[in-house]
Design a protein around this motif. Sequence first.
Motif, PDB file in Angstrom:
ATOM      1  N   ILE A   1      -6.606  19.213   9.292  1.00 50.35           N
ATOM      2  CA  ILE A   1      -7.966  19.776   9.201  1.00 50.35           C
ATOM      3  C   ILE A   1      -8.902  18.801   8.469  1.00 50.35           C
ATOM      4  N   GLY A   2      -8.454  17.560   8.330  1.00 48.40           N
ATOM      5  CA  GLY A   2      -9.355  16.521   7.813  1.00 48.40           C
ATOM      6  C   GLY A   2      -9.316  16.306   6.317  1.00 48.40           C
ATOM      7  N   ILE A   3      -8.330  16.903   5.637  1.00 49.50           N
ATOM      8  CA  ILE A   3      -8.188  16.634   4.195  1.00 49.50           C
ATOM      9  C   ILE A   3      -7.305  15.393   4.039  1.00 49.50           C
ATOM     10  N   LYS A   4      -7.938  14.293   3.667  1.00 46.30           N
ATOM     11  CA  LYS A   4      -7.171  13.049   3.536  1.00 46.30           C
ATOM     12  C   LYS A   4      -6.177  13.181   2.390  1.00 46.30           C
ATOM     13  N   ASN A   5      -4.941  12.763   2.656  1.00 47.41           N
ATOM     14  CA  ASN A   5      -3.930  12.851   1.602  1.00 47.41           C
ATOM     15  C   ASN A   5      -2.939  11.704   1.704  1.00 47.41           C
ATOM     16  N   HIS A   6      -2.063  11.630   0.723  1.00 46.67           N
ATOM     17  CA  HIS A   6      -1.212  10.434   0.598  1.00 46.67           C
ATOM     18  C   HIS A   6      -0.002  10.434   1.532  1.00 46.67           C
ATOM     19  N   LEU A   7       0.279  11.560   2.193  1.00 43.56           N
ATOM     20  CA  LEU A   7       1.504  11.625   3.004  1.00 43.56           C
ATOM     21  C   LEU A   7       1.414  10.719   4.229  1.00 43.56           C
ATOM     22  N   VAL A   8       2.404   9.873   4.396  1.00 39.48           N
ATOM     23  CA  VAL A   8       2.503   9.077   5.633  1.00 39.48           C
ATOM     24  C   VAL A   8       3.542   9.735   6.522  1.00 39.48           C
TER      25      VAL A   8
ATOM     26  N   ASP B   1       0.812  -1.226   0.000  1.00 40.01           N
ATOM     27  CA  ASP B   1       0.000   0.000   0.000  1.00 40.01           C
ATOM     28  C   ASP B   1       0.846   1.279   0.000  1.00 40.01           C
ATOM     29  N   LEU B   2       2.149   1.142   0.229  1.00 39.41           N
ATOM     30  CA  LEU B   2       2.999   2.332   0.390  1.00 39.41           C
ATOM     31  C   LEU B   2       4.114   2.387  -0.638  1.00 39.41           C
ATOM     32  N   VAL B   3       4.493   3.602  -1.024  1.00 37.70           N
ATOM     33  CA  VAL B   3       5.634   3.800  -1.927  1.00 37.70           C
ATOM     34  C   VAL B   3       6.487   4.958  -1.384  1.00 37.70           C
ATOM     35  N   ILE B   4       7.679   5.091  -1.944  1.00 32.29           N
ATOM     36  CA  ILE B   4       8.553   6.202  -1.554  1.00 32.29           C
ATOM     37  C   ILE B   4       8.580   7.226  -2.682  1.00 32.29           C
TER      38      ILE B   4
ATOM     39  N   LEU C   1       0.172   4.474  -1.900  1.00 25.42           N
ATOM     40  CA  LEU C   1       0.115   4.219  -3.345  1.00 25.42           C
ATOM     41  C   LEU C   1      -1.316   4.461  -3.824  1.00 25.42           C
ATOM     42  N   VAL C   2      -1.470   5.372  -4.762  1.00 25.37           N
ATOM     43  CA  VAL C   2      -2.803   5.647  -5.299  1.00 25.37           C
ATOM     44  C   VAL C   2      -2.803   5.475  -6.814  1.00 25.37           C
TER      45      VAL C   2
END
Length: 260
Positions: free
Chosen positions: A64-71, A22-25, A83-84
């Motif tokens: 503030i609740g904006i879902k995003n790809h940053l881990v 599920d994750l990438v760099i 990974l999207v």
Amino acid sequence: MKKGKKLYEGKAKIIYATNDKDLVIQYFKDDATAFNNQKKTTIEGKGVLNNRISEHILSNLGQIGIKNHLVKRLNMREQIIKLVEIIPIEFIVRNVASGSITKRLGIEDGTVLKEPLVEYCLKDDKLGDPLIAEEHIYAFDWATKKEIEKVKKMILRINDFMIGMFRGVGIKLIDFKLEFGRFKSNGKTEIILADEISPDTCRLWDSVTDKKLDKDRFRKDLGDLIPAYTEVAKRLGILHEQSNVSAVNVTKLSSIKKRK
Ligand code: TMP
Ligand code: ASP
């Protein structure tokens, strides 16, 4: 987390696989391109600054609740991201007319828009990322109506938040580009903010002088891109150095502790 093979290389970033499916760099390069790759160079230290600035903005948006790809940010140039499947649309948000819209429609540079204007471009370098209508998105199944409705709501919240964040540090948010992706996990798919938000993907003008603090310094051959990006980072409270960070000094950024 193990870094795997290169999955994708874009103009400013490289994506590597990891041992988690599920994750990438995401690796930030120093390459700068403009006008769809017609103009290009390498600007030492740009990737380091964009990595830090994008991390700062995306983590604040997450709060503030904006879902995003940053881990999380891994190091000077890399961050772990989800990974999207990228929706092949560049969402351009404009508060003040500048750049392509001034040429395309003859609008005077610096014209303040009555309300934010969202434009759609097809993400296709070979075609030069052409401007499209919302109807094209549905006609060619690039995204569903439901997805675009969700994206539009997220865009307006992101814009409000970013205008305020930059205004607080004496910067006008003129325009910016966003990308969204489909994150699939546990049989569910959700639309999340992806890519990067940095001076490469925004127009940022000093509130008092209108000095450009973004990639227009490269597009328009104004020079001093690293000092401008450093200024943005300093004002956002990411860098605490006194001196004007030069390209060479950027290597020192690794030792600057992350502020939480
Ligand atoms: P434009 O004036 O060239 O249409 O750009 C509008 C904004 O979108 C500007 O802040 C730069 C950003 N942008 C990107 O980040 N990537 C792109 O490929 C394009 C065309 C614009
Ligand atoms: N990012 C695009 C390019 O690399 C366009 C731009 O930012 O001006 O060509």
